[in-house]
Design an enzyme around this catalytic site. Sequence first.
Site, PDB file in Angstrom:
ATOM      1  N   HIS A 126     -10.415   1.307   0.381  1.00  0.00           N
ATOM      2  CA  HIS A 126     -10.465   2.743   0.083  1.00  0.00           C
ATOM      3  C   HIS A 126     -10.613   3.032  -1.411  1.00  0.00           C
ATOM      4  O   HIS A 126     -10.451   4.173  -1.840  1.00  0.00           O
ATOM      5  CB  HIS A 126      -9.233   3.455   0.642  1.00  0.00           C
ATOM      6  CG  HIS A 126      -9.136   3.383   2.139  1.00  0.00           C
ATOM      7  ND1 HIS A 126     -10.116   3.868   2.975  1.00  0.00           N
ATOM      8  CD2 HIS A 126      -8.193   2.837   2.938  1.00  0.00           C
ATOM      9  CE1 HIS A 126      -9.770   3.645   4.235  1.00  0.00           C
ATOM     10  NE2 HIS A 126      -8.615   3.004   4.247  1.00  0.00           N
ATOM     11  N   HIS A 159      -3.278  -4.456   3.401  1.00  0.00           N
ATOM     12  CA  HIS A 159      -4.250  -3.728   4.211  1.00  0.00           C
ATOM     13  C   HIS A 159      -3.760  -3.342   5.614  1.00  0.00           C
ATOM     14  O   HIS A 159      -4.052  -2.252   6.067  1.00  0.00           O
ATOM     15  CB  HIS A 159      -5.582  -4.470   4.349  1.00  0.00           C
ATOM     16  CG  HIS A 159      -6.589  -3.795   5.245  1.00  0.00           C
ATOM     17  ND1 HIS A 159      -7.156  -2.576   4.930  1.00  0.00           N
ATOM     18  CD2 HIS A 159      -7.100  -4.127   6.451  1.00  0.00           C
ATOM     19  CE1 HIS A 159      -7.994  -2.214   5.899  1.00  0.00           C
ATOM     20  NE2 HIS A 159      -7.962  -3.131   6.830  1.00  0.00           N
ATOM     21  N   ASP A 214       0.796  -1.233   0.000  1.00  0.00           N
ATOM     22  CA  ASP A 214       0.000   0.000   0.000  1.00  0.00           C
ATOM     23  C   ASP A 214       0.835   1.294   0.000  1.00  0.00           C
ATOM     24  O   ASP A 214       1.480   1.619   1.002  1.00  0.00           O
ATOM     25  CB  ASP A 214      -0.912   0.031   1.228  1.00  0.00           C
ATOM     26  CG  ASP A 214      -1.828  -1.190   1.325  1.00  0.00           C
ATOM     27  OD1 ASP A 214      -1.470  -2.252   0.787  1.00  0.00           O
ATOM     28  OD2 ASP A 214      -2.891  -1.086   1.972  1.00  0.00           O
TER      29      ASP A 214
HETATM   30 FE   LIG Z   1      -4.011   0.383   2.936  1.00  0.00          FE
HETATM   31 FE   LIG Z   2      -7.112  -1.194   3.263  1.00  0.00          FE
END
Ligand SMILES: [Fe+2]
Ligand SMILES: [Fe+2]
Length: 295
Positions: free
Chosen positions: A99, A206, A39
């Site tokens: 998101h 995540h 991420d």
């Molecule tokens: Fe994330």
């Molecule tokens: Fe996430």
Amino acid sequence: MAEPQAGPELRAPAASGPAGAPAGEGPPDGAASILFVGDLVGSIGRHTLLDCLPILRERYAPTFVVVNGENVAGGLGITPKAADQLFAAGIDAITLGNHAYHRREIYPYLDNQPRIVRPANYLRGQPGRGVCVVSSASGLRLGVINLSGSLYLRTGRSAFIEIESALQELGEVDHILVDMHAEATSEKVGLGWHLDGRVSAVVGTHTHIPTADARVLPQGTAYITDVGMTGPRGGVIGVKRELAVQAMLTQMPIRFETSAEDPWLNGVLVRCSKRLRADSIEQVLMPRPAPPAAA
Ligand SMILES: [Fe+2]
Ligand SMILES: [Fe+2]
């Protein structure tokens, strides 16, 4: 996102396959390496990736580079501009997560850009797709599937059921990478075992914290519960630490801002010598390179 800690670059030793697959086995045209980057958080995460990428390309010469971009726009969501910047840097595919829909301007982009995927187990009516196929310069085909866990996350269907139609949708490919975006370690471990021998890699995202369990499962699927994040380790999973701690301390609403402190890239490199199988998975944990000193 669902994090926080500097020091020298860390690279864990590559975790090899079950019985140590003999080098050179299998058709040479299945040989590939996949760099997956966790991420990206905010513009600091995007710039960390862009600064690290030339070094990683020289070091590993990855056949494919895939990144999770669900936090790249100010910490929440992704914009067409940010996605275009990633593709312009040579990223092959972008995965997302809970998101995905934070920025409305991304909705048509998700429908129109085939190399960005949101979890396949969202509702069919939601913008975007959950599966894509990208090709290397040498003609190798990588299928990318994004899935979401169910614990604390909203999903239309179970990832464990949806994966079957996602695999079917891919058709003939040389390798398959599954990004399982989930809060619960159990859901990610379970999916890894469920897909062992059917896909090249299952990587978890995540939580923004890399886990220490990278390995190749017995039937040849590379696996890690969480790749971690590419962003500020000096915060709390990407958020300025003083704001995050204040919220925990006071139990009152606080407007979060993305930290810029101590940016690192968290990723994994999966090496494969035959189709749909991995030989090794290696964690790539790397601080953003310091800018060259002024002359
Ligand atoms: Fe994330
Ligand atoms: Fe996430």
